[in-house]
Scaffold this active site. Structure first.
Site, PDB file in Angstrom:
ATOM      1  N   THR A 147       4.701  -6.119  -4.172  1.00 18.04           N
ATOM      2  CA  THR A 147       3.329  -5.650  -3.992  1.00 18.04           C
ATOM      3  C   THR A 147       3.135  -5.243  -2.531  1.00 18.04           C
ATOM      4  OG1 THR A 147       1.007  -6.175  -4.479  1.00 18.04           O
ATOM      5  CG2 THR A 147       2.321  -7.964  -3.556  1.00 18.04           C
ATOM      6  N   ASN A 148       1.906  -5.077  -2.089  1.00 18.50           N
ATOM      7  CA  ASN A 148       1.629  -4.700  -0.689  1.00 18.50           C
ATOM      8  C   ASN A 148       0.365  -5.406  -0.217  1.00 18.50           C
ATOM      9  OD1 ASN A 148      -0.750  -2.894  -1.239  1.00 18.50           O
ATOM     10  ND2 ASN A 148       0.803  -1.854  -2.465  1.00 18.50           N
ATOM     11  N   ARG A 149      -0.056  -5.119   0.984  1.00 23.80           N
ATOM     12  CA  ARG A 149      -1.116  -5.923   1.620  1.00 23.80           C
ATOM     13  C   ARG A 149      -2.541  -5.468   1.293  1.00 23.80           C
ATOM     14  NH1 ARG A 149      -0.196  -6.043   7.699  1.00 23.80           N
ATOM     15  NH2 ARG A 149      -2.094  -7.295   7.548  1.00 23.80           N
ATOM     16  N   ALA A 161      -3.557   1.349  -3.158  1.00 23.86           N
ATOM     17  CA  ALA A 161      -2.237   1.399  -2.521  1.00 23.86           C
ATOM     18  C   ALA A 161      -1.201   1.250  -3.639  1.00 23.86           C
ATOM     19  CB  ALA A 161      -2.107   0.283  -1.498  1.00 23.86           C
TER      20      ALA A 161
END
Ligand code: CTP
Length: 211
Positions: A21-23, A88
């Site tokens: 995943t991402n932030r 995102a």
């Protein structure tokens, strides 16, 4: 207007207990959805996994992966007058998803990733006449050059260039600052300000001046 907004990260499964995943926290996308609702628009929010409260008066669709987000967005895109892709979205996913938990082995582990669909490019390639398409460009380097390239490559009306290398306005923060780039080199600096105020300014520009 009928408005579709995406928000948050995606999760790309690796096995039964792990994902990539991402932030992204979804705050900017949720602020856009709430600002659009309060401006009187009919809003559909397609959200990745976030920990934010459910906004009232908005159709909320939860998804996990980039593929699920692509399906949810494409199903609804043709009826929308304004689409803002703030999510995102993962560019890659594990090529193989293991059903159980992957056990560790001696030595290194090489993970093969495959590309996900670029949802915004798909929307840009099949844009309905009169539809306003807005993207975000999350960049750490060459912010405006990269954002302008994405505007053109994805056939967008507007792109919000977002410098995610700054901790005061980047992922998870309550504030943001963007440069909104339009076709014909139109350019607006917005913020730094609360994500809600930035959202209101973005909506005002993209809905008032159209394309
Ligand atoms: N986007 C999308 N589908 C993807 C990846 C990105 O729709 N698979 C959208 C994002 O929601 C955003 C825009 O494309 O509105 C730009 O995303 P960004 O991550 O900044 O750029 P990428 O196109 O993924 O390019 P790069 O990773 O090379 O910067």
């Amino acid at each position: 207007m009928k408005v579709l907004i995406t928000a948050g990260p995606t999760r790309e499964k690796l096995d039964a207990v792990r994902f990539l995943t991402n932030r992204s926290t979804g705050k900017m996308g949720y602020a856009l959805a709430e600002a659009a609702r309060d401006a009187g628009h009919t809003v559909t929010l397609v959200s990745g996994p976030v920990t934010l409260p459910f906004p009232a008066g908005i159709e909320l669709i939860f998804v996990e992966s980039a593929a699920e987000m692509a399906e949810a967005v494409k199903e609804r895109a043709a009826q929308m007058e304004l689409i803002i892709m703030c999510a995102a979205v993962a560019d890659y996913r594990p090529k193989q998803i293991h059903l159980g938990k992957l056990k560790k082995q001696p030595g290194n582990f090489l993970l093969e990733l495959e590309r996900t669909e670029d949802i915004l490019s798909t929307l840009g390639a099949s844009k309905v006449a009169g539809q306003i398409l807005v993207g975000f460009a999350a960049e750490t380097d060459d912010l405006l050059t990269n954002a302008a390239q994405k505007l053109k490559a994805k056939n967008l009306d507007w792109i919000c260039a977002n410098d995610v290398s700054r901790s005061d306005i980047g992922f998870g923060s309550d504030e943001n600052a963007v440069t909104l780039l339009g076709q014909d080199s139109r350019r607006y600096g917005i913020g730094p300000d609360t994500k809600r105020a930035v959202a209101e300014a973005i909506l005002e520009i993209v809905t008032d001046s159209g394309r």
